[in-house]
Structures are given as structure tokens and as C-alpha cells.
Write a protein that holds these residues in place. Sequence first.
Motif, short mmCIF file in Angstrom:
data_model
loop_
_atom_site.label_atom_id
_atom_site.label_comp_id
_atom_site.label_asym_id
_atom_site.label_seq_id
_atom_site.Cartn_x
_atom_site.Cartn_y
_atom_site.Cartn_z
N GLN A 120 -11.89 9.98 5.35
CA GLN A 120 -11.59 9.67 4.00
C GLN A 120 -10.06 9.78 3.70
O GLN A 120 -9.44 9.12 2.82
CB GLN A 120 -12.31 10.66 3.06
N THR A 121 -9.36 10.79 4.23
CA THR A 121 -7.87 10.84 4.12
C THR A 121 -7.04 9.74 4.54
O THR A 121 -6.16 9.44 3.76
CB THR A 121 -7.50 12.13 4.64
N GLY A 122 -7.58 9.44 5.68
CA GLY A 122 -6.78 8.11 6.19
C GLY A 122 -7.06 7.12 5.09
O GLY A 122 -6.01 6.15 5.16
N ALA A 123 -8.07 6.60 4.62
CA ALA A 123 -8.45 5.66 3.81
C ALA A 123 -7.50 5.77 2.42
O ALA A 123 -7.02 4.77 2.10
CB ALA A 123 -9.90 5.58 3.31
N GLU A 124 -7.44 7.00 1.97
CA GLU A 124 -6.54 7.27 0.83
C GLU A 124 -5.08 7.02 1.04
O GLU A 124 -4.35 6.42 0.10
CB GLU A 124 -6.75 8.66 0.21
N LEU A 125 -4.91 7.45 2.28
CA LEU A 125 -3.36 6.99 2.66
C LEU A 125 -3.07 5.38 2.73
O LEU A 125 -2.07 5.04 2.33
CB LEU A 125 -2.96 7.77 3.88
N VAL A 126 -4.17 4.74 3.21
CA VAL A 126 -3.91 3.23 3.50
C VAL A 126 -3.96 2.52 1.94
O VAL A 126 -2.84 1.70 1.50
CB VAL A 126 -5.17 2.54 4.12
N LEU A 127 -4.74 3.33 0.87
CA LEU A 127 -4.62 2.54 -0.28
C LEU A 127 -3.29 3.08 -0.90
O LEU A 127 -2.62 2.16 -1.69
CB LEU A 127 -5.81 3.30 -1.18
N GLN A 128 -2.94 4.38 -1.11
CA GLN A 128 -1.47 4.64 -1.55
C GLN A 128 -0.48 3.96 -1.00
O GLN A 128 0.47 3.58 -1.64
CB GLN A 128 -1.37 6.27 -1.25
N SER A 129 -0.44 3.75 0.32
CA SER A 129 0.56 2.91 0.98
C SER A 129 0.51 1.47 0.35
O SER A 129 1.82 0.90 0.28
CB SER A 129 0.50 2.85 2.50
N ALA A 130 -0.73 0.68 0.31
CA ALA A 130 -0.64 -0.52 -0.34
C ALA A 130 -0.12 -0.72 -1.85
O ALA A 130 0.75 -1.41 -2.21
CB ALA A 130 -2.13 -0.92 -0.43
N ARG A 131 -0.66 0.59 -2.56
CA ARG A 131 0.02 0.76 -3.94
C ARG A 131 1.61 0.77 -3.92
O ARG A 131 2.38 -0.08 -4.88
CB ARG A 131 -0.58 1.90 -4.47
N ASP A 132 2.00 1.43 -2.96
CA ASP A 132 3.49 1.72 -2.74
C ASP A 132 4.31 0.00 -2.72
O ASP A 132 5.33 -0.12 -3.19
CB ASP A 132 3.77 2.79 -1.71
N VAL A 133 3.48 -0.36 -1.64
CA VAL A 133 4.12 -1.80 -1.47
C VAL A 133 4.25 -2.63 -2.56
O VAL A 133 5.20 -3.45 -3.00
CB VAL A 133 3.43 -2.49 -0.12
N LEU A 134 2.99 -2.72 -3.35
CA LEU A 134 2.99 -3.57 -4.53
C LEU A 134 3.93 -3.21 -5.57
O LEU A 134 4.72 -4.08 -5.91
CB LEU A 134 1.42 -3.41 -5.11
N THR A 135 4.04 -1.94 -5.67
CA THR A 135 5.02 -1.34 -6.74
C THR A 135 6.53 -1.73 -6.19
O THR A 135 7.28 -2.12 -7.16
CB THR A 135 5.14 0.12 -6.83
N SER A 136 6.78 -1.69 -4.95
CA SER A 136 8.07 -2.01 -4.38
C SER A 136 8.45 -3.47 -4.61
O SER A 136 9.64 -3.79 -5.02
CB SER A 136 8.19 -1.44 -3.00
N LEU A 137 7.38 -4.05 -4.60
CA LEU A 137 7.87 -5.77 -4.32
C LEU A 137 7.78 -5.97 -6.07
O LEU A 137 8.66 -6.91 -6.30
CB LEU A 137 6.39 -6.43 -3.97
N ARG A 138 7.25 -5.60 -6.72
CA ARG A 138 7.24 -5.52 -8.47
C ARG A 138 8.65 -5.17 -8.60
O ARG A 138 9.44 -5.97 -9.37
CB ARG A 138 6.17 -4.98 -9.22
N ASP A 139 9.13 -4.10 -8.27
CA ASP A 139 10.33 -3.71 -8.83
C ASP A 139 11.64 -4.39 -8.24
O ASP A 139 12.37 -4.76 -8.89
CB ASP A 139 10.53 -2.12 -8.14
N SER A 140 11.33 -4.78 -6.90
CA SER A 140 12.48 -5.50 -6.24
C SER A 140 12.77 -7.07 -6.92
O SER A 140 13.63 -7.53 -7.13
CB SER A 140 12.05 -5.79 -4.83
N SER A 141 11.43 -7.42 -7.32
CA SER A 141 11.26 -8.89 -8.07
C SER A 141 12.03 -8.56 -9.25
O SER A 141 12.89 -9.54 -9.93
CB SER A 141 10.19 -9.51 -8.25
N GLY A 142 11.70 -7.61 -10.20
CA GLY A 142 12.63 -7.41 -11.58
C GLY A 142 13.89 -7.33 -11.15
O GLY A 142 14.59 -7.64 -12.09
N LEU A 143 14.30 -6.68 -10.05
CA LEU A 143 15.75 -6.01 -10.12
C LEU A 143 16.58 -7.37 -9.76
O LEU A 143 17.44 -7.75 -10.06
CB LEU A 143 15.73 -5.14 -8.78
N ILE A 144 15.87 -8.31 -8.64
CA ILE A 144 16.48 -9.59 -8.48
C ILE A 144 16.65 -10.38 -9.56
O ILE A 144 17.84 -11.26 -9.84
CB ILE A 144 15.59 -10.40 -7.30
#
Length: 223
Positions: A120-144
Motif C-alpha cells: 500500500q505504501t508503494g502505491a501511495e508513493l506512485v500516486l504522489q510521484s504522479a501528482r508531483d509530475v503533473l504539478t511540475s508540468l503545470r508550473d513549467s507551462s505557466g512559467l514558460i
Amino acid sequence: NALIIATQSLGTISSQINVVSRNISNAGTEGSTKKTSIVTTGYNGGSELKGLKRETNFSVFKTLLSASSNLGKCSRVTNALDQIDLSLNLSDPTNSRAPAVLIAKLLNTLHTYSIKPDDQTGAELVLQSARDVLTSLRDSSGLISELRRNSDDNIARNVELSNQFLDKIHLINQDIISSTGTNIDTTDLMDQRDTLLKQLSEIIGIKTTTRPNQEIVIYNNHK
């Protein structure tokens, strides 16, 4: 004749002293060059002041224009990269919010989770990592997008400023051309023109040529 020659010589010396005083007073003025008197022998053997010349090196000045242009271009690129670094924390690899780094972390968590799919911990880490990627892509797009808007605004301002410099240079060129062949001193005008050329070179790449009438012709040195 001796009295006339002596009087002319005193007048020439007085003019040379004025030139020296002028050099001293302009010593701290940016863009001002040293002026040298041009003294010749008159028809009656007396000395005459025929004009002034500037102590300048045109080859070095052209190199300065090129260097100023490169510096201005590199400064703008550096400022944009600094903003990206500050926003995404690129200089700290362990805490970087760059999409590439976060995607690599996501791949690692997916690999770990694939080994133990019931963790279960591994699954939560995967979800959190995916959220971090989406947040980074959104922030990067806004910055550009923000950097692009700022770049467009800067281009508009620099075009307006360049036109102002070109108009001033044109007026100075006309004054210098109209004074060519006369006893009117144009060395200060040439100093002003060189200062404007340097300021213009910080915005766009330029190269210049000088015509026989001392007119400066400006070309865009786009690379």
C-alpha cells in the motif's frame, strides 16, 4: 610680420590651453574622448589651429559594439534561465521540481511497486510521484507562458527604444554632415553618437561604417 606671427602663436596656444581644460573637465564624463589640437603653419609662417581630432581607436570601438551586443543577448538569456532555476529549483538535484527529475522518480517508484504490487505504501508513493509530475508540468507551462509574455513585452519596448536611438543618431549625423568642410567643431557630436551606438548595440547587434563626410551608416548584425 613678426608681431602678427607672435599674436597668431599666442592665439593658438590659448586655444590649445582651452582644449586641455576641456579634456580635464570631461575626464569623468562617460563617452567623452580626449581631444587633440591640429596645428599647422599658416601662409605667413605663423601657427594656426585648424581643428580638433579625437583620440579614438575605431577597431576597438567596433569590437566594443560587438561585445556589448553579445553581453546584452547573454544577459537576457541568463535572466530567463535564472527565473526557471528559481521556480523549479534546478540547482538542487535532490529537491528539483523539474519535470525530467520528477518523471525519473515516478519511474523508480513504479519499478519498486511492480516488485511488490500489494504494498500500500508503494502505491501511495506512485500516486504522489504522479501528482508531483503533473504539478511540475503545470508550473513549467505557466512559467514558460509568463517568460514568453515578458519576452514579447521586452521586444516591444526595445523596438521603441531602438527607434528613439536611431532618430537621435540620424539628427546628429545631419549636424555632422552639414558641418563637414567648415571650422565648426563636431568632436562632441561624434562622442554623443558613439554613446548612442553603444546603447543601441546593447539592444540589437549592429555594425557600422563611416562615410567620407563622417556620416555613420548602421547595419543590423543579426546572427
